[in-house]
Design a protein around this motif. Structure first.
Motif, short mmCIF file in Angstrom:
data_model
loop_
_atom_site.label_atom_id
_atom_site.label_comp_id
_atom_site.label_asym_id
_atom_site.label_seq_id
_atom_site.Cartn_x
_atom_site.Cartn_y
_atom_site.Cartn_z
N ALA A 311 -18.54 88.42 46.69
CA ALA A 311 -17.28 88.58 47.42
C ALA A 311 -17.09 89.99 47.97
N HIS A 312 -17.47 91.00 47.23
CA HIS A 312 -17.27 92.37 47.70
C HIS A 312 -18.28 92.72 48.79
N PHE A 313 -19.48 92.19 48.66
CA PHE A 313 -20.46 92.33 49.74
C PHE A 313 -19.96 91.66 51.01
N ARG A 314 -19.40 90.45 50.88
CA ARG A 314 -18.88 89.72 52.03
C ARG A 314 -17.70 90.47 52.66
N HIS A 315 -16.87 91.10 51.82
CA HIS A 315 -15.76 91.88 52.36
C HIS A 315 -16.29 93.05 53.18
N LYS A 316 -17.31 93.71 52.66
CA LYS A 316 -17.91 94.81 53.39
C LYS A 316 -18.53 94.32 54.69
N HIS A 317 -19.15 93.14 54.65
CA HIS A 317 -19.75 92.55 55.84
C HIS A 317 -18.71 92.33 56.93
N GLY A 318 -17.46 92.11 56.53
CA GLY A 318 -16.40 91.86 57.50
C GLY A 318 -16.18 93.00 58.47
N SER A 319 -16.58 94.22 58.11
CA SER A 319 -16.49 95.35 59.04
C SER A 319 -17.88 95.85 59.43
N TYR A 320 -18.89 95.00 59.26
CA TYR A 320 -20.24 95.30 59.76
C TYR A 320 -20.26 94.77 61.19
N TRP A 321 -19.70 95.56 62.10
CA TRP A 321 -19.40 95.07 63.45
C TRP A 321 -20.58 95.23 64.40
N ARG A 322 -21.70 94.60 64.08
CA ARG A 322 -22.85 94.66 64.96
C ARG A 322 -22.73 93.56 66.01
N TRP A 323 -23.25 93.84 67.21
CA TRP A 323 -23.16 92.85 68.28
C TRP A 323 -23.97 91.59 67.97
N VAL A 324 -25.02 91.75 67.20
CA VAL A 324 -25.79 90.61 66.68
C VAL A 324 -25.80 90.79 65.17
#
Length: 500
Positions: A311-324
């Motif tokens: 869950a915390h990894f997924r939360h961090k992924h939420g602002s991993y704003w890569r175009w792909v």
């Protein structure tokens, strides 16, 4: 939710211990890698999905209009950043004849029902790249920049009540939160300027998670050419411009969503919004997400999903704003998947054009790896240059490409011929008939033949009006009215080709 309640929730979110959060992420990364190695994220076949964003306008004036939250819930759409936004997420389907049909039918069915209901409330949902007509009685500047402070917490007046959006304006290491793009400037104290833009986001789920790096490499290489064909946001609301109409018309980008998103979220040399790096393994892809700068560390409660263990990894992924963007999630263990989310594309004039881009994206990711297409060897830096050239110049961009025969070319005819030929091949590999392949690839092939994209259509419309003596602001608003009028007649069953 009241302003005071929202401020309290923002304060609570920001009270998390950053070191404890990162420690949880590190533990979850190890667990995620183990699950990937065990095959938990493998699936028997490729699967497709789509996120589709809209904005609301007044049915009488075409001006931007806020969509009431109860209405949004009633029509089964999700809230996005701005109060004018609405988002549809399709049910993932197998990549096949029937899966693509299902994607199209679901969008048509849900959108048709939503339009009937919103129109009864004086709201029309628009599929587009950037809105240009602010709400009645407001300017774009006031709408985007309006905010208040509640007990020291900055709250954007016209933003959805999603706590994480408001928290971004209140973290110690604030993101930029200002708009600085060609010939446009807007200072803001929240991330609300990002609500100018709307997108479509196709998803391609890989069969074997270990193969994700190869698919990601190809997705980065096709980002420029696909963006060049999909551009749809050359203009901003007129009151945001700080240059003459002549300069804007000469120098405006065909896809302004790209600099908007980057100018807001890339601060102090941090490139959170960019193309992702090439990676050698799926573990490297996971590590790149984990190493990204955390915007808002927080404790994530268990919701009963399988991927709560990450869950915390997924939360961090939420602002991993890569175009792909590689994605790892799943509500259940059997639904766990690794997929590639393609984020550069703006909303399109019609559903058929949207599904065409989904199908071509998926077809390319099916064909290019299987055929070991030479474009995988295109340097990452060249792929990046292609991407920004496409954002600036659209279909007129000079792109560098390696063909299936291994030849380097910058000839647009050769680039798009090779690109669409492999999209056709990928669709055929998934069992689609020649007629079905033509139906899905045809809208983009027509854009190539006519050298006409939605952005070019908009630019031509505004240029012609200005040449005829129409004031610049009125020319943009007139173009927007024409866009919405044509879309009302073609959105569900027509295509952009019907406009030409």
């Amino acid at each position: 939710m009241s302003g005071a309640d929202l401020a309290d929730r923002v304060t609570a979110m920001l009270s998390a211990d950053p070191e404890a959060f990162e420690a949880r992420v590190d533990d979850e990364v190890d667990a995620l890698k183990a699950a990937v190695k065990e095959g938990t994220f493998d699936n028997p076949q490729g699967i497709l999905g789509l996120e589709y964003e809209f904005y609301g306008v007044d049915t009488e004036t075409d001006a931007l209009k806020r969509v009431p939250r109860p209405l949004l819930e009633y029509i089964g759409f999700e809230k996005e950043l701005g109060l004018h936004n609405a988002e549809m997420q399709t049910t993932p389907q197998p990549f096949s004849t029937y899966g693509l049909r299902s994607q199209a039918a679901e969008v048509q069915a849900r959108l048709d029902a939503a339009l009937r209901e919103t129109r009864a409330h004086g709201i029309h949902l628009v599929s587009d790249g950037i809105w240009t007509v602010p709400p009645v009685g407001e300017t774009a500047t006031s709408y985007l920049a309006d905010s208040v402070e509640d007990d020291g917490v900055r709250i954007a007046t016209n933003m959805s009540d999603a706590v994480r959006y408001h928290a971004m304006a209140n973290v110690e290491e604030r993101i930029e939160m200002s708009l600085d793009v060609p010939h446009v400037a807007l200072d803001a104290k929240t991330v609300m300027p990002e609500s100018l833009i709307t997108s479509i986001q196709p998803h391609y789920q890989v069969s074997h998670a270990a193969d994700l790096p190869e698919y990601l490499r190809y997705a980065v290489r096709i980002a420029g050419p696909l963006l060049a064909l999909g551009v749809n946001s050359p203009f901003f609301p007129p009151d945001l411009y700080d240059e003459s109409p002549e300069v804007v018309l000469e120098e405006c980008w065909m896809e302004n969503r790209i600099p908007v998103f980057e100018s807001i979220f890339n601060a102090e040399g941090r490139e959170k919004v960019c193309l992702p790096p090439d990676v050698d393994s799926v573990e490297d892809a996971i590590d790149d997400i984990a190493a990204d700068t955390t915007v808002i560390p927080m404790h994530v409660e268990d919701s009963g999903r399988y991927d709560d263990r990450f869950a915390h990894f997924r939360h961090k992924h939420g602002s991993y704003w890569r175009w792909v963007r590689p994605v790892f999630d799943g509500a259940t263990r059997s639904a766990a998947n690794a997929r590639i989310e393609f984020r550069p594309l703006p909303g399109q004039p019609t559903v058929h054009d949207t599904i065409s881009l989904l199908a071509v994206y998926a077809g390319l990711l099916e064909s290019l790896p299987k055929r070991e297409h030479p474009v995988a060897a295109l340097p990452w830096e060249t792929a990046e240059e292609n991407f920004y050239a496409a954002a600036r110049d659209g279909i007129d961009a000079e792109l560098t490409w390696y063909t299936g025969a291994g030849d380097e070319t910058s000839d647009p005819a050769v680039v798009y011929d090779d690109l669409l030929a492999h999209a056709r091949d990928g669709l055929s590999l998934r069992g689609l008939s020649d007629a079905e392949v033509d139906r899905y690839v045809g809208p983009l092939a027509d854009r190539v033949d006519e050298k006409m994209t939605p952005a070019r259509w908009k630019h031509d419309h505004v240029s012609a009006a200005v040449d005829a003596g129409v004031p610049f602001a009125e020319a943009i608003w007139g173009m927007q009215a024409a866009y919405i009028r044509k879309q009302r007649d073609t959105l569900i069953e027509g295509s952009f080709g019907d406009w030409l």
